[in-house]
Design a protein around this motif. Structure first.
Motif, PDB file in Angstrom:
ATOM      1  N   ARG A  36      22.109  38.366  68.106  1.00  0.00           N
ATOM      2  CA  ARG A  36      22.873  37.952  69.289  1.00  0.00           C
ATOM      3  C   ARG A  36      21.929  37.791  70.485  1.00  0.00           C
ATOM      4  NH1 ARG A  36      28.358  38.257  69.714  1.00  0.00           N
ATOM      5  NH2 ARG A  36      28.627  39.756  68.050  1.00  0.00           N
ATOM      6  N   THR A  37      21.029  38.771  70.654  1.00  0.00           N
ATOM      7  CA  THR A  37      20.074  38.726  71.766  1.00  0.00           C
ATOM      8  C   THR A  37      19.184  37.499  71.674  1.00  0.00           C
ATOM      9  OG1 THR A  37      20.080  41.145  71.916  1.00  0.00           O
ATOM     10  CG2 THR A  37      18.218  39.983  72.925  1.00  0.00           C
ATOM     11  N   VAL A  38      18.641  37.233  70.480  1.00  0.00           N
ATOM     12  CA  VAL A  38      17.676  36.144  70.310  1.00  0.00           C
ATOM     13  C   VAL A  38      18.367  34.785  70.202  1.00  0.00           C
ATOM     14  CG1 VAL A  38      15.883  35.186  68.800  1.00  0.00           C
ATOM     15  CG2 VAL A  38      15.926  37.641  69.304  1.00  0.00           C
ATOM     16  N   PHE A  39      19.279  34.650  69.267  1.00  0.00           N
ATOM     17  CA  PHE A  39      19.833  33.328  68.988  1.00  0.00           C
ATOM     18  C   PHE A  39      20.938  32.908  69.963  1.00  0.00           C
ATOM     19  CE2 PHE A  39      18.327  34.502  64.578  1.00  0.00           C
ATOM     20  CZ  PHE A  39      17.209  33.695  64.627  1.00  0.00           C
ATOM     21  N   ILE A  40      21.843  33.803  70.286  1.00  0.00           N
ATOM     22  CA  ILE A  40      22.973  33.440  71.147  1.00  0.00           C
ATOM     23  C   ILE A  40      22.568  33.494  72.619  1.00  0.00           C
ATOM     24  CG2 ILE A  40      25.318  34.072  71.859  1.00  0.00           C
ATOM     25  CD1 ILE A  40      25.753  35.019  68.908  1.00  0.00           C
ATOM     26  N   ASP A  41      22.046  34.649  73.070  1.00  0.00           N
ATOM     27  CA  ASP A  41      21.715  34.794  74.490  1.00  0.00           C
ATOM     28  C   ASP A  41      20.475  33.994  74.895  1.00  0.00           C
ATOM     29  OD1 ASP A  41      23.863  36.531  74.521  1.00  0.00           O
ATOM     30  OD2 ASP A  41      22.639  38.352  74.554  1.00  0.00           O
ATOM     31  N   GLU A  42      19.398  34.124  74.121  1.00  0.00           N
ATOM     32  CA  GLU A  42      18.134  33.485  74.493  1.00  0.00           C
ATOM     33  C   GLU A  42      18.108  31.987  74.168  1.00  0.00           C
ATOM     34  OE1 GLU A  42      13.414  33.754  73.201  1.00  0.00           O
ATOM     35  OE2 GLU A  42      14.692  35.482  72.799  1.00  0.00           O
ATOM     36  N   GLN A  43      18.568  31.612  72.958  1.00  0.00           N
ATOM     37  CA  GLN A  43      18.426  30.227  72.507  1.00  0.00           C
ATOM     38  C   GLN A  43      19.693  29.382  72.656  1.00  0.00           C
ATOM     39  OE1 GLN A  43      16.723  30.268  68.548  1.00  0.00           O
ATOM     40  NE2 GLN A  43      14.795  31.104  69.286  1.00  0.00           N
ATOM     41  N   GLY A  44      20.792  30.005  73.020  1.00  0.00           N
ATOM     42  CA  GLY A  44      22.011  29.252  73.284  1.00  0.00           C
ATOM     43  C   GLY A  44      22.789  28.788  72.063  1.00  0.00           C
ATOM     44  N   VAL A  45      22.568  29.413  70.910  1.00  0.00           N
ATOM     45  CA  VAL A  45      23.344  29.096  69.711  1.00  0.00           C
ATOM     46  C   VAL A  45      24.744  29.680  69.886  1.00  0.00           C
ATOM     47  CG1 VAL A  45      23.508  29.480  67.215  1.00  0.00           C
ATOM     48  CG2 VAL A  45      21.270  29.073  68.269  1.00  0.00           C
ATOM     49  N   SER A  46      25.760  28.945  69.477  1.00  0.00           N
ATOM     50  CA  SER A  46      27.124  29.461  69.605  1.00  0.00           C
ATOM     51  C   SER A  46      27.360  30.599  68.612  1.00  0.00           C
ATOM     52  CB  SER A  46      28.152  28.360  69.373  1.00  0.00           C
ATOM     53  OG  SER A  46      28.201  28.005  68.004  1.00  0.00           O
ATOM     54  N   GLU A  47      28.228  31.519  68.984  1.00  0.00           N
ATOM     55  CA  GLU A  47      28.544  32.634  68.089  1.00  0.00           C
ATOM     56  C   GLU A  47      29.155  32.119  66.786  1.00  0.00           C
ATOM     57  OE1 GLU A  47      31.330  36.578  68.224  1.00  0.00           O
ATOM     58  OE2 GLU A  47      29.888  36.280  69.852  1.00  0.00           O
ATOM     59  N   GLU A  48      29.922  31.040  66.860  1.00  0.00           N
ATOM     60  CA  GLU A  48      30.549  30.469  65.666  1.00  0.00           C
ATOM     61  C   GLU A  48      29.510  29.948  64.677  1.00  0.00           C
ATOM     62  OE1 GLU A  48      33.098  30.988  68.866  1.00  0.00           O
ATOM     63  OE2 GLU A  48      31.445  29.567  68.873  1.00  0.00           O
ATOM     64  N   GLU A  49      28.392  29.443  65.181  1.00  0.00           N
ATOM     65  CA  GLU A  49      27.331  28.973  64.290  1.00  0.00           C
ATOM     66  C   GLU A  49      26.470  30.124  63.780  1.00  0.00           C
ATOM     67  OE1 GLU A  49      25.642  24.774  65.199  1.00  0.00           O
ATOM     68  OE2 GLU A  49      26.039  25.712  67.141  1.00  0.00           O
ATOM     69  N   GLU A  50      26.260  31.133  64.617  1.00  0.00           N
ATOM     70  CA  GLU A  50      25.372  32.242  64.256  1.00  0.00           C
ATOM     71  C   GLU A  50      26.002  33.163  63.215  1.00  0.00           C
ATOM     72  OE1 GLU A  50      22.385  34.752  63.702  1.00  0.00           O
ATOM     73  OE2 GLU A  50      22.291  32.782  64.603  1.00  0.00           O
ATOM     74  N   ILE A  51      27.241  33.518  63.414  1.00  0.00           N
ATOM     75  CA  ILE A  51      27.930  34.426  62.481  1.00  0.00           C
ATOM     76  C   ILE A  51      28.733  33.556  61.519  1.00  0.00           C
ATOM     77  CG2 ILE A  51      29.543  36.345  62.273  1.00  0.00           C
ATOM     78  CD1 ILE A  51      28.824  36.978  65.254  1.00  0.00           C
TER      79      ILE A  51
END
Length: 143
Positions: free
Chosen positions: A20-35
């Motif tokens: 969450r810290t790296v991909f969602i917060d830092e890189q702007g990936v949506s939570e729906e794509e990450e999880i």
């Protein structure tokens, strides 16, 4: 620092904290794509600094090939060999199950994976709006 691996809820939550810290917060990936739907099918890896999760990754098998995914290290811990350490832990596990592994690397990380013996096998493509390439590595099956 130590590495834990498994499929339990607590470990997954620690992995998700780093992701969450790296991909969602830092890189702007949506939570729906990450999880995604593969969370419960994956073996999760987390590196801890004492009790703090600082790096994560996951592994799953698709059609006899190991898929390494979601490799990330918290910003304050980068440049210390922790990415290499988590990759080594995942590959050690993978050797017990497959002879080949693949991953989709962000293009800025391609040189890192090449140093670990991965070969680029695709053109650049976008994943979550970020340029990636597919890379593979043959690993020896444990006897």
């Amino acid at each position: 620092m130590h590495v834990k691996l498994g499929q339990d809820e607590a470990l997954w939550r620690d992995a998700l904290f780093v992701r969450r810290t790296v991909f969602i917060d830092e890189q702007g990936v949506s939570e729906e794509e990450e999880i995604d739907v593969f969370e419960q099918q994956s073996v999760h890896f987390v590196i801890y600094d004492n009790d703090k999760p600082i790096a994560a990754g996951r592994f799953r098998t698709i059609d006899g090939i190991g898929k390494i995914e979601r490799i990330c290290v918290l910003p304050a811990y980068r440049g210390r060999g922790i990415g290499k350490r988590i990759m080594e832990a995942i590959e050690q596990y993978a050797k017990q199950h497959v002879t080949k592994v693949k991953l989709n690397a962000q293009t800025h990380a391609e040189p890192f994976y090449k140093q670990l013996g991965y070969e680029t096998v695709s053109d650049v493509f976008l994943d979550a709006g970020i340029p990636h390439v597919t890379m593979i590595k043959t690993i020896n099956m444990r006897s």
